[in-house]
Design a protein around this motif. Sequence first.
Motif, short mmCIF file in Angstrom:
data_model
loop_
_atom_site.label_atom_id
_atom_site.label_comp_id
_atom_site.label_asym_id
_atom_site.label_seq_id
_atom_site.Cartn_x
_atom_site.Cartn_y
_atom_site.Cartn_z
N VAL A 92 60.60 36.69 49.28
CA VAL A 92 62.01 37.07 49.08
C VAL A 92 62.15 38.59 49.13
CG1 VAL A 92 62.67 35.02 47.82
CG2 VAL A 92 61.68 36.92 46.56
N GLY A 93 61.21 39.25 49.81
CA GLY A 93 61.33 40.68 50.07
C GLY A 93 60.91 41.60 48.95
N MET A 94 60.32 41.07 47.86
CA MET A 94 59.97 41.92 46.72
C MET A 94 58.53 42.42 46.78
SD MET A 94 61.80 39.83 43.61
CE MET A 94 61.26 41.03 42.39
N GLY A 95 57.66 41.76 47.55
CA GLY A 95 56.26 42.15 47.62
C GLY A 95 55.57 41.97 46.28
N ILE A 96 54.57 42.83 46.00
CA ILE A 96 53.94 42.85 44.68
C ILE A 96 54.90 43.60 43.76
CG2 ILE A 96 51.91 43.55 43.35
CD1 ILE A 96 51.30 41.48 45.47
N PHE A 97 55.65 42.86 42.94
CA PHE A 97 56.79 43.49 42.28
C PHE A 97 56.47 43.99 40.87
CE2 PHE A 97 57.06 38.93 41.55
CZ PHE A 97 57.41 38.81 40.23
N GLU A 98 55.22 43.94 40.45
CA GLU A 98 54.79 44.58 39.21
C GLU A 98 53.41 45.20 39.44
OE1 GLU A 98 56.41 45.12 36.59
OE2 GLU A 98 57.96 43.59 36.33
N GLU A 99 53.11 46.23 38.72
CA GLU A 99 51.77 46.79 38.78
C GLU A 99 50.79 45.78 38.19
OE1 GLU A 99 49.19 49.80 39.95
OE2 GLU A 99 51.38 49.73 40.18
N PRO A 100 49.71 45.41 38.92
CA PRO A 100 48.76 44.45 38.37
C PRO A 100 48.21 44.92 37.02
CG PRO A 100 48.33 44.81 40.71
CD PRO A 100 49.36 45.82 40.30
N ILE A 101 48.06 43.97 36.09
CA ILE A 101 47.55 44.31 34.77
C ILE A 101 46.30 43.48 34.48
CG2 ILE A 101 49.84 44.91 33.90
CD1 ILE A 101 49.85 42.24 32.40
N THR A 102 45.51 43.99 33.54
CA THR A 102 44.29 43.32 33.11
C THR A 102 44.49 42.79 31.70
OG1 THR A 102 42.92 44.76 34.48
CG2 THR A 102 41.81 43.58 32.71
N VAL A 103 44.16 41.50 31.52
CA VAL A 103 44.29 40.89 30.21
C VAL A 103 42.94 40.31 29.80
CG1 VAL A 103 46.74 40.37 30.46
CG2 VAL A 103 45.07 38.69 31.20
N GLU A 104 42.74 40.23 28.49
CA GLU A 104 41.47 39.71 27.98
C GLU A 104 41.46 38.19 28.10
OE1 GLU A 104 38.57 40.31 24.09
OE2 GLU A 104 40.74 40.52 23.86
N LEU A 105 40.29 37.67 28.53
CA LEU A 105 40.09 36.23 28.65
C LEU A 105 39.33 35.74 27.43
CD1 LEU A 105 40.18 33.65 30.43
CD2 LEU A 105 37.97 34.36 31.37
N LEU A 106 39.86 34.74 26.77
CA LEU A 106 39.22 34.18 25.58
C LEU A 106 38.55 32.86 25.92
CD1 LEU A 106 41.94 34.86 22.86
CD2 LEU A 106 40.00 36.31 23.54
N LYS A 107 37.40 32.63 25.32
CA LYS A 107 36.66 31.38 25.54
C LYS A 107 37.54 30.20 25.13
CE LYS A 107 33.34 28.36 25.94
NZ LYS A 107 32.28 28.32 24.93
N GLY A 108 37.63 29.23 26.05
CA GLY A 108 38.36 28.01 25.76
C GLY A 108 39.79 28.00 26.25
N GLU A 109 40.35 29.16 26.64
CA GLU A 109 41.74 29.15 27.10
C GLU A 109 41.78 28.90 28.60
OE1 GLU A 109 43.61 32.86 26.21
OE2 GLU A 109 42.86 33.87 28.00
N ASN A 110 42.81 28.18 29.04
CA ASN A 110 42.95 27.86 30.45
C ASN A 110 43.80 28.91 31.16
OD1 ASN A 110 45.69 27.23 29.90
ND2 ASN A 110 45.15 25.12 29.37
N ALA A 111 43.96 28.72 32.48
CA ALA A 111 44.69 29.70 33.28
C ALA A 111 46.14 29.83 32.86
CB ALA A 111 44.60 29.33 34.76
N ALA A 112 46.75 28.74 32.40
CA ALA A 112 48.14 28.80 31.96
C ALA A 112 48.27 29.71 30.74
CB ALA A 112 48.63 27.39 31.64
N GLU A 113 47.35 29.58 29.80
CA GLU A 113 47.41 30.43 28.61
C GLU A 113 47.20 31.89 28.97
OE1 GLU A 113 45.71 27.62 25.08
OE2 GLU A 113 44.35 27.98 26.77
N THR A 114 46.27 32.15 29.89
CA THR A 114 46.04 33.53 30.33
C THR A 114 47.28 34.10 31.00
OG1 THR A 114 43.70 33.00 30.66
CG2 THR A 114 44.53 35.01 31.68
N LEU A 115 47.93 33.31 31.87
CA LEU A 115 49.14 33.78 32.56
C LEU A 115 50.24 34.12 31.58
CD1 LEU A 115 50.84 34.23 35.12
CD2 LEU A 115 51.46 31.81 34.98
#
Length: 808
Positions: A376-399
């Motif tokens: 829709v013409g926005m491209g990468i519309f936020e600066e990529p960020i790094t978040v901590e991954l916790l044991k046992g959490e799935n991709a939905a929780e990380t997102l």
Amino acid sequence: MDRNTTNIIAVALVAALIFGAFAAFAPSERVEPERPAMEEVKPLGMQTVTGEAASEGLNPDETSTGDSSSQGGSDSREDSDVPNPDTAESGNSTQKPDTPQQNDPKEPQPADPNQDNPTPSDGGQSGTDEPGTGEDPSGGGNSGGEDPGGSDEDGLVTDLVSRTITFSELVDDTLEFYAYYSDPKVNANIRVTYRHESDSGNGMVLKGRGSNYETTLQLGRNYINISFTDKNGVRNYTRFIITYAAEKADGDNPVIGANPPDIVTNLDDWEGYIENDRFTFQVTATDYKGEPIYSNHIVVTLDGTVITNPTGRPTYEYMLYFKQPNVGNVRDYRVGVLAWDDEGNSRYKELKVQYYHKDDGFSAGYVTVVLDATTVGMGIFEEPITVELLKGENAAETLLKALDEYGYSYTYAGTVKLGFYLRSLERAGSFPRYVMIPDELLAAIQRDGIDIWLDSRSRDSLSEYDYTRGSGWVYAVNGYYPGKGMSEYFLSDGDTLTLRFTLAYGKDIGAAGGTSGTGGRYSSYCGMWINGGFIPFAHRYAPKERVEPTCTTEGYVINECTVCGEQKKEVLPVIPHKGEEQSRQEPTCEEEGWSECICDMCGETYREVLPAAGHEWEETGVTEATCLVDGHTDYVCAKCGEEKSETIPAPGHSGKETERVEADCTNDGYIEYRCEVCGEYYREILESSGHSWKETGRTEPGCTVDGHVDYVCEACGETRSEVLEATGHSWVETGRDEPGCEYGGYAYYRCEVCGETESRYLEATGHSYRETDRVEPTETEDGYIEYTCSVCGDSYRVTLDRTGTDSP
């Protein structure tokens, strides 16, 4: 009757039976088969047909009533598309994938390499083309309970059994077997035929040597059909299915065949520990032609245990579950991958990994989250960020943690733990109000027949069903689109999770099928709109419409891409006229002739040019050339008498040097020669060499005064000077009186070299007005827009006329 009398009668009856059997068999002189019957033969997949179907010679594969499904018959195990990786080969010569989906029930599941027989597929049907009834085919159908595997009862005797045979078991691919009827007095009229699965018809008849037969097996399924007439005069039919397969690669022999498959996994370059006890192992296998190998030809094991039910396609995802070590935190695992094709090639790859156990909730590394709305013409519309991954959490929780950091609200279906699907992102003023779909993508969606609505959208959200029927959010991990939902995917340290917005069920972002659903006319597009740009793929064109050319008009072919529907038009040139000659003008040596014809197709009269025949030259005389004068050769045309001469170039003098004067800086020299052919003297000029200048002095130029460089010739001593032009001032700004909206200013400069100064006038900037107030008009009152200069505060108003009908 007492017991003694009974015993005597029984002994007499037994003796009579033995004598009768001996008398019956003695005259036959039956020769035992060269290969005796096997002990404990257990025929699998045998089907027997009796009566009219057998006597009429129908195709056994069409009249069979045995079961070929995986609903309980043993035939389903031998006839399955999923062979044992150690001993079996798939019977299908060509793999055909179904429509991609998260867990395709139609796709056969891999076999357990630790079992003797293949595991039937999850899909119900085993892949064979014979219909079934659900009966156990090993029972022999209507054979009356006879055991054709060597039973003492009356019936067919053979060592054939439906099974898998590997290459190493045969010599020159030749299978030898025997078949005969147990009672030699019965005219069984045994007929044996052979057919490979790729052949049509009833197959070829095998000629036996007595009761012994042989045939050459081919890779895949081989059908051996035996029909015979039993003692009751009933025609029976029995079928055996022999799967001929190559040995499979293993740890001792990791490569088998001249063209082993390629196997690529996401653990190939893995370094360090795996810290998640639920790891998604990705496998991509291709044959030597670069074609994908599907999951029914792939087996994945974890420490020898087969991992089943992969997701995705053609990259398959196998969930590896790691257990907490009994001692310490680290445990070693072996991950094995076996892949094979239908031509006898296979490869085994083993990967050694280490699992580091952590309790749930502890840090398991970091992942990068990227938001991409290129469609829709926005491209990468936020600066990529790094978040901590916790044991046992799935991709939905990380997102969701990342979206919280971005400041977005969101809605989703399912729960974070099960069936998660992100429906929308919401944040005030963060999205385009009007359509910004790239033109090429919009054209592809329209060709695809996906419903589009291009009215304005909310600037506060981007959601599923915005713009099109096939829009929504899709996730990728390290550029790969998993075949499972985010609540079922567990990330690892260093992964990149990208959330992308699709307008066409994932086809526009390279994620067709999988978890993104399906829709539209086409399965995918020839390119993807991701990461702020367009990545094109190659089209696969096929003719859709053709108009043949005529002798007066061009034709054309419209080729359409079978993948995305894009069309291109190829012009077919006009066909030349063709017809019988009506009149003719013969060509001459130099002039063209013609042939006049009437076209058979259009009736038009046309001429074909007959090229000039060309002269036939004959030599009539030669005048030789001298040193400086050309000679010539004379010719005459034998057909038309025209004459011509060809020049013989003069060779020039061939002389010997008699005198030399060398050249200097400004004067030419010469070499004098005497020709040894004609005795004439001639000279060759030696051009002057020119001066060889050397710098002797330099006066540098100033800002306004020229300088010079002085030179002397090293050969003759002549001198010269070269002017160096003045450099001009090197101005540096030293001060400034800034201009206003309505008055000018000045900039002041000083030369860094000579110190001279000057000033330059700066034009007034003019007002910078912006809207600061607005009152909308009504039916009875005028409105206005007030504009204020952001620099000096000056303002003015523009009247908005009232909207009533009585307005002036």
